[in-house]
Design an enzyme around this catalytic site. Structure first.
Site, short mmCIF file in Angstrom:
data_model
loop_
_atom_site.label_atom_id
_atom_site.label_comp_id
_atom_site.label_asym_id
_atom_site.label_seq_id
_atom_site.Cartn_x
_atom_site.Cartn_y
_atom_site.Cartn_z
N ASP A 1 0.83 -1.20 0.00
CA ASP A 1 0.00 0.00 0.00
C ASP A 1 0.87 1.26 0.00
O ASP A 1 1.85 1.34 0.75
CB ASP A 1 -0.87 -0.04 1.27
N GLU B 1 1.82 -0.56 -5.06
CA GLU B 1 0.77 0.42 -5.35
C GLU B 1 1.47 1.77 -5.24
O GLU B 1 1.75 2.24 -4.14
CB GLU B 1 -0.37 0.33 -4.33
C1 NOJ Z 1 -4.43 2.92 -0.91
C2 NOJ Z 1 -5.56 1.98 -0.66
O1 NOJ Z 1 -5.84 1.29 -1.83
C3 NOJ Z 1 -6.70 2.83 -0.18
O2 NOJ Z 1 -7.90 2.11 -0.12
C4 NOJ Z 1 -6.33 3.42 1.15
O3 NOJ Z 1 -7.34 4.30 1.58
C5 NOJ Z 1 -5.02 4.19 1.07
N1 NOJ Z 1 -4.02 3.49 0.33
C6 NOJ Z 1 -4.47 4.47 2.44
O4 NOJ Z 1 -4.00 3.30 3.03
#
Ligand code: NOJ
Ligand code: CA
Length: 597
Positions: A245, A310
């Protein structure tokens, strides 16, 4: 009507830039090789990975929230669909201020989702079905309910426990102004002031997301050690990988300069107000060192789990840095997701993605939907395509559902024909639309409250998915409870309605996945084709191995070559002589057809 067509591509499995035209072809067909087939046979290079959003997939105990036993019970659906792996969004203990992306304990399961034993059962069932399991790791921030944050608050300014997070004094004579002007991704300031143990207002802590998600200090060795141990914990339990993440956010510019830009989730587009300087919290060079250490560490395990970034960074070139040979294995291709429904722009994105990932030896990934964006079947039905709004409310312009679904089906055939690894978001195989009319009272995305309802947020793509048309909550939960209300349109899209119906999106995806596997498209090649009768700037035309792929993004239908042996089509229309607007088709490259005949 166009006459019979044949052309040959020299060499094996399309791995050539040689162009030839057959004698009986009126026009000259040229192919331009963009990407060569991949011989390495590592599972993740061509895997189709299905994202499960645990709270909305399947609820076994009837409390209206999806859970791990619910997932385990429904894994057969995914095996039958033909995916290779699942990625589970967070299921860890969490107060759920950001749907579990606020983690209070990285080594356990939230009772809402089950137990560690349930996770072991899920892993065992997945293994039986030949599915790998990837889990979500959230290293940028913890929950404010994490014991470390409790210790940091109790320890007071200057305590070692505060060093694990990013605490600073405020500005102004009484420290009442935040340390920098940074804005949270969810809206509002990225700093919150704490009440110190002595009862007075004191320092501020950084949270790039919600107030309940304090950012960790990745300059601290304990933070680094902790996450290596978390990686070890889940690897030993049998997971096949980690989705990381906010992988581009861990390291902050230690001079903490002001920077008034705002970055939206998923895209790297920024609002204008800042100086144009490099964002001090995003894509700092220091993040790469973290992933080098992780890769080295994970390389000691057999099988080695994969790392998926990500990272919403400026472009494909910046993204490729995350997947250099000694860093992560894959990175989400959000450039693809955010490209408007336009042939020229998609062609450019596909080509640049392949070129950049090839330059570091990484597979390209393809993704159209996830739990942070408006579902593709609705996004592509909006007047303006591309990244789309952050949620849709009843008063907002509504998508054209029919158009959106037609395009989403064509987009799926485009995505699944491309070489590399592809991601499907739960319900995408059913062609589910966004819930575009959720009442404000049920919205839970922190973005909604932090922007005073100005931004609707992501709840509309997180609605529990339909399994059975006639069952309570469409089979999501035995009691009919659902943490978000499901739209009525889900009834006819339920999995049990679609299974066995060749016209359904589910059977379309299943068929495409079967062909993709049989023809090894995921590890295949890509060559653009020019000179076919369908030629138009609005038609994407390419060959992957022996499969000819045509996607019509224009407003006019185009003639298809006669006698084309169609493998799969996004439309159920009987007329195979033309490819309509927003339709896609896979066919056997005529040469292969001749050889077979
Ligand atoms: C990316 C995640 O996909 C999202 O759902 C989340 O709110 C943020 N990162 C913060 O962790
Ligand atoms: Ca439940």
């Amino acid at each position: 009507m166009i006459g019979p067509l044949s052309f040959c591509i020299a060499g094996t499995d399309g791995e050539t830039d040689v162009m030839t035209s057959a004698a009986d072809l009126a026009t000259t067909v040229t192919t331009t090789l963009v990407h060569r087939a991949d011989q390495s046979r590592q599972w993740w290079r061509d895997a189709v990975i299905y994202q499960i959003y645990p709270r909305s997939f399947a609820d076994a105990n009837g409390d209206g929230i999806g859970d791990l036993p619910g997932i385990t019970a429904r894994l057969g659906h995914l095996a039958r669909l033909g995916v290779d792996a699942v990625w589970l969004s967070p299921f860890y203990p969490s107060p759920q201020y950001d749907a579990g992306y606020d983690v209070a304990d990285y080594r356990d399961v939230d009772p809402m989702f089950g137990t560690l034993a349930d996770m072991d059962a899920l892993l065992a069932r997945a293994e039986q079905l030949g599915l790998r399991v990837i889990v979500d790791l959230v290293p940028n921030h913890t929950s404010d309910a994490h014991p470390w944050f409790g210790e940091a608050l109790a320890g007071g300014p200057g305590s070692p426990a505060r060093e694990r997070y990013i605490f600073r004094e405020g500005r102004g004579p009484d420290g009442s102004q935040p340390p920098t002007d940074w804005e949270s991704v969810f809206g509002g300031p990225a700093w919150t002031r704490v009440t110190e143990p002595d009862g007075r207002l004191g320092q501020w802590y950084l949270h790039l997301f919600d107030t309940h998600q304090p950012d960790l200090n990745w300059e601290h060795p304990q933070v680094r050690e902790e996450f290596l141990d978390v990686l070890r914990f889940w690897t030993e339990r049998g997971v096949a990988g980690f989705r990381i993440d906010v992988a581009h956010g861990l390291i902050k510019d230690q001079s903490f300069p002001d920077w008034a830009g705002h970055r939206e989730m998923v895209s790297a587009e920024e609002t204008a107000e800042h100086s144009g300087a490099q964002a001090p919290m995003w894509d700092q060079p220091g993040v790469h060192q973290v992933y080098r250490q992780w890769r080295e560490f994970l390389g000691r395990f057999d099988p080695e789990p994969i790392l998926v970034a990500e990272a919403w960074v400026a472009d494909e070139h910046a993204l490729a840095k995350y997947v250099r040979p000694d860093e992560m294995h894959q990175a989400f291709n959000f450039q693809f997701l955010t490209t408007p429904w336009d042939a020229t722009q998609l062609r450019a994105t596909i080509q640049t993605s392949l070129r950049e990932m090839d330059s570091v030896g990484a597979p390209t990934t393809w993704v159209l939907s996830n739990h942070d964006v408006v579902r593709a079947a609705s996004r592509l039905g909006l007047a303006q395509t591309g990244k789309g709004p952050n949620g849709i409310g009843a008063e907002d312009p509504q998508p054209d559902h029919e158009l959106g679904l037609r395009r989403a089906r064509a987009a799926l055939l485009l995505m699944l024909a491309l070489p590399g690894s592809a991601y499907l978001y739960q319900g995408e195989e059913l062609g589910l639309p966004e819930h575009t009319a959720l009442p404000d009272e049920v919205r839970q995305d922190p973005t909604f409250a932090r922007t005073d309802g100005q931004v609707k947020g992501r709840d509309g793509c997180r609605v529990p998915i339909p399994w059975e048309k006639a069952a309570p909550a469409y089979g999501f939960s035995p009691t009919g409870a659902a943490w978000l209300p499901q739209p009525e349109s889900f009834a006819d899209l339920a999995a049990d309605v679609q299974r066995g119906d060749p016209a359904s999106t589910y059977e379309l995806v299943r068929k495409a996945l079967g062909i993709r596997r049989e023809w090894n498209l995921g590890s295949g090649s890509l060559a653009w084709v020019e000179g076919l009768p369908v030629d138009s700037a609005n038609v994407l035309t390419f060959i992957n191995r022996d499969v000819l792929v045509l996607v019509n993004l224009g407003e006019e239908s185009v003639p298809l070559p006669q006698d084309l042996r169609v493998l799969v089509s996004s439309t159920t229309a009987d007329d195979v002589s033309r490819l309509g607007p927003d339709e896609a088709v896979w066919a056997v490259v005529p040469r292969a057809q001749e050889e077979e005949d």
